[in-house]
Design a protein around this motif. Structure first.
Motif, PDB file in Angstrom:
ATOM      1  N   ALA B  49       0.812  -1.219   0.000  1.00 46.03           N
ATOM      2  CA  ALA B  49       0.000   0.000   0.000  1.00 46.03           C
ATOM      3  C   ALA B  49       0.841   1.263   0.000  1.00 46.03           C
ATOM      4  CB  ALA B  49      -0.924  -0.004   1.217  1.00 46.03           C
ATOM      5  N   LEU B  52       0.716   3.583  -2.998  1.00 47.73           N
ATOM      6  CA  LEU B  52      -0.604   4.226  -3.023  1.00 47.73           C
ATOM      7  C   LEU B  52      -0.619   5.454  -2.119  1.00 47.73           C
ATOM      8  CD1 LEU B  52      -3.358   1.471  -2.782  1.00 47.73           C
ATOM      9  CD2 LEU B  52      -2.981   3.094  -4.599  1.00 47.73           C
ATOM     10  N   ARG B  53      -0.074   5.291  -0.937  1.00 45.24           N
ATOM     11  CA  ARG B  53      -0.074   6.400   0.014  1.00 45.24           C
ATOM     12  C   ARG B  53       0.777   7.557  -0.487  1.00 45.24           C
ATOM     13  NH1 ARG B  53      -2.137   4.255   4.892  1.00 45.24           N
ATOM     14  NH2 ARG B  53      -1.426   2.134   5.255  1.00 45.24           N
ATOM     15  N   ILE B  55       1.378   8.335  -3.580  1.00 43.04           N
ATOM     16  CA  ILE B  55       0.662   9.026  -4.654  1.00 43.04           C
ATOM     17  C   ILE B  55      -0.445   9.886  -4.057  1.00 43.04           C
ATOM     18  CG2 ILE B  55      -0.739   8.715  -6.714  1.00 43.04           C
ATOM     19  CD1 ILE B  55       0.775   6.038  -7.118  1.00 43.04           C
ATOM     20  N   ALA B  56      -1.147   9.348  -3.053  1.00 42.10           N
ATOM     21  CA  ALA B  56      -2.254  10.094  -2.465  1.00 42.10           C
ATOM     22  C   ALA B  56      -1.765  11.336  -1.735  1.00 42.10           C
ATOM     23  CB  ALA B  56      -3.047   9.196  -1.517  1.00 42.10           C
ATOM     24  N   ALA B  57      -0.543  11.249  -1.188  1.00 39.70           N
ATOM     25  CA  ALA B  57      -0.019  12.398  -0.447  1.00 39.70           C
ATOM     26  C   ALA B  57       0.542  13.455  -1.379  1.00 39.70           C
ATOM     27  CB  ALA B  57       1.065  11.940   0.530  1.00 39.70           C
ATOM     28  N   LEU B 127       2.678  10.581   6.310  1.00 36.67           N
ATOM     29  CA  LEU B 127       2.269  10.298   4.935  1.00 36.67           C
ATOM     30  C   LEU B 127       0.775  10.431   4.760  1.00 36.67           C
ATOM     31  CD1 LEU B 127       4.308   7.179   3.885  1.00 36.67           C
ATOM     32  CD2 LEU B 127       4.635   9.529   3.205  1.00 36.67           C
TER      33      LEU B 127
END
Lengths: 168, 284
Positions: B49, B52-53, B55-57, B127
């Motif tokens: 994950a 993903l984190r 990119i989301a941050a 993050l």
């Protein structure tokens, strides 16, 4: 109606759109944001699951919902299975109401969505209570309300994306 | 059962599917709750994950970076001036602190007590602040590879923030003191009154329950960690008392406090390795 139904068109494309929008919803849900706004963040994942259970039930069923919920459990750090349970029940109820809800005008759909997302959060709340989490504040309902208000927008955006994939 | 048509068979299949997923979820939850067996699975999943984190941050980070880039020259200069002044003040304080430390070590030696060792620390970046209902959990960019361990205290430059809940290889999750599941043993810096600080789920409010009206605690008091629970090292600021309400109908005072750490602001935190008082003390 001479326009073909989108789901009759191309299954592969729909699948990509479904996965893409679910991923986008997950991103929106874990994006860092000011803590004051956190309780106003609508449950994008639940909204997205409701849409796809209504419009593409042969693509998104309880299984997809369960896997999405499981991913959210990992990302949120909650008890494994908590969101998964809530999301699979959400998909079950939504697909059960599907034939009626699709006929509703948009604002009435929003009311149903409010109830669905509310049930989703209720299940999470019960699960957290059972696991000894004393929490319980009402701020969650504001995010459900915002989710319902945003439903018409979510619906048209996802519908647009779904239609675009169907070669007419 | 009435005639098993295609329709009712389909319906039955749906219910069976629901039952399957419900049972699966509940089994998972119970296993996860009862035993640490799923910890390895979870930390593995967290490694997956991590991108993903990141990119989301990214959008928020880019926004903050550009905000910093666009900061006006004048305000930069002003900031610089303020920081210089602060630096000077802090330097003076550190000098005094050093003298006190030496004196303290000397006195401790006279008493035969072991010296207090300074805590080792590593900086980490937040993050993600997960927003699962009612819980306050953040994800940090340090993990087992950096030596992070479960229950490790997390602080910022103003006070205690929380403790590490789960560790995966390159990231970890920490639970904040504002989480309703958290309780920290503290003492009042002014009076020495012992108490417990509990999270409420609200971002900038904690409660101090179970104190009777005879307790010596006032608004404005600083509550520091007492180190009694064995998780948090003693001496870190935890919260400042805001209001103390005494209602004659209730056995306990209603005390609310504000966390000392800046829980909502900033993206940098410190993970510390508290050493406390070493057990080899009491030299003969």
């Amino acid at each position: 109606m001479n326009r073909r139904m989108p789901r009759a068109a191309s299954a592969g494309h729909t699948r990509i759109v479904v996965i893409g929008t679910l991923l986008l919803a997950i991103f929106l849900s874990i994006m860092p944001m000011p803590a004051g706004l956190l309780s106003y963040r609508p449950d994008w994942v639940a909204l997205c699951l409701v849409y796809w259970s209504l419009e593409a039930p042969e693509r998104v069923g309880m299984g997809t919902a369960w896997i999405t919920g499981f991913a959210m459990d990992v990302l949120y750090g909650t008890l494994l299975g908590e969101q998964a349970l809530a999301d699979s029940v959400l998909a079950f109820i939504t697909s059960g109401l599907r034939l009626r809800v699709r006929m509703f005008p948009r604002w009435q759909q929003a009311l149903v969505v409010f109830a669905l997302v509310g049930i989703n959060h209720l299940i999470i709340q019960i699960a957290q209570h059972a696991s000894g989490h004393p929490g319980g504040n009402w701020s969650y309902w504001t995010s459900d309300g915002i989710g319902a208000l945003l439903w018409p927008l979510v619906y048209s955006v996802l519908r647009h994306l779904q239609r675009r994939t169907a070669p007419s | 059962m009435p005639g098993f048509g295609a329709y009712s068979r389909k319906k039955l299949a749906r219910w069976l599917q629901l039952a399957f997923y419900v049972v699966l979820s509940i089994t998972l939850m119970v296993t996860n709750y009862r035993s640490p067996r799923l910890r390895a699975l979870r930390s593995g999943l967290n490694v997956i994950a991590l991108p993903l984190r990141f990119i989301a941050a990214f959008p928020e980070e880019a926004f903050q970076d550009s905000a910093r880039y666009l900061e006006l020259n004048a305000s930069l200069q002003r900031n610089n001036r303020i920081l210089r002044a602060q630096d000077l003040r802090l330097r003076a304080r550190v000098e005094r602190y050093r003298a006190l430390e030496a004196e303290n070590a000397h006195l401790r030696k006279l008493l035969g007590a072991a010296p207090r060792v300074a805590d080792r620390a590593v900086a980490a970046t937040i993050l993600a602040n997960g927003s699962a209902p009612f819980s306050r959990i953040i994800t940090l960019n340090r993990g087992a590879a950096d030596g992070i361990y479960v229950r490790q205290p997390v602080i910022d430059d103003h006070g205690l923030m929380g403790q590490v809940l789960e560790v995966s290889r390159y990231s970890s999750q920490a639970i904040l003191i504002t989480d309703p599941n958290q309780a920290i043993p503290v003492e009042d810096l002014r009076s020495g009154q012992r108490a417990i600080v509990m999270g409420t789920g609200a971002a900038n409010r904690v409660n101090v329950p179970y104190l009777t009206p005879s307790a010596d605690i006032r608004p404005g008091d600083l509550l520091i960690s007492s180190g009694l629970g064995g998780v948090f090292p003693p001496g870190y600021p935890v919260a400042r008392v805001m209001t103390v309400r005494n209602s004659p109908n209730e056995a306990f005072l209603k005390i609310s406090a504000r966390p000392a750490a800046h829980i909502n602001r900033g993206r940098q935190v410190l993970l510390i390795w508290p050493k406390g008082v070493s057990t080899t003390g009491a030299r003969r």
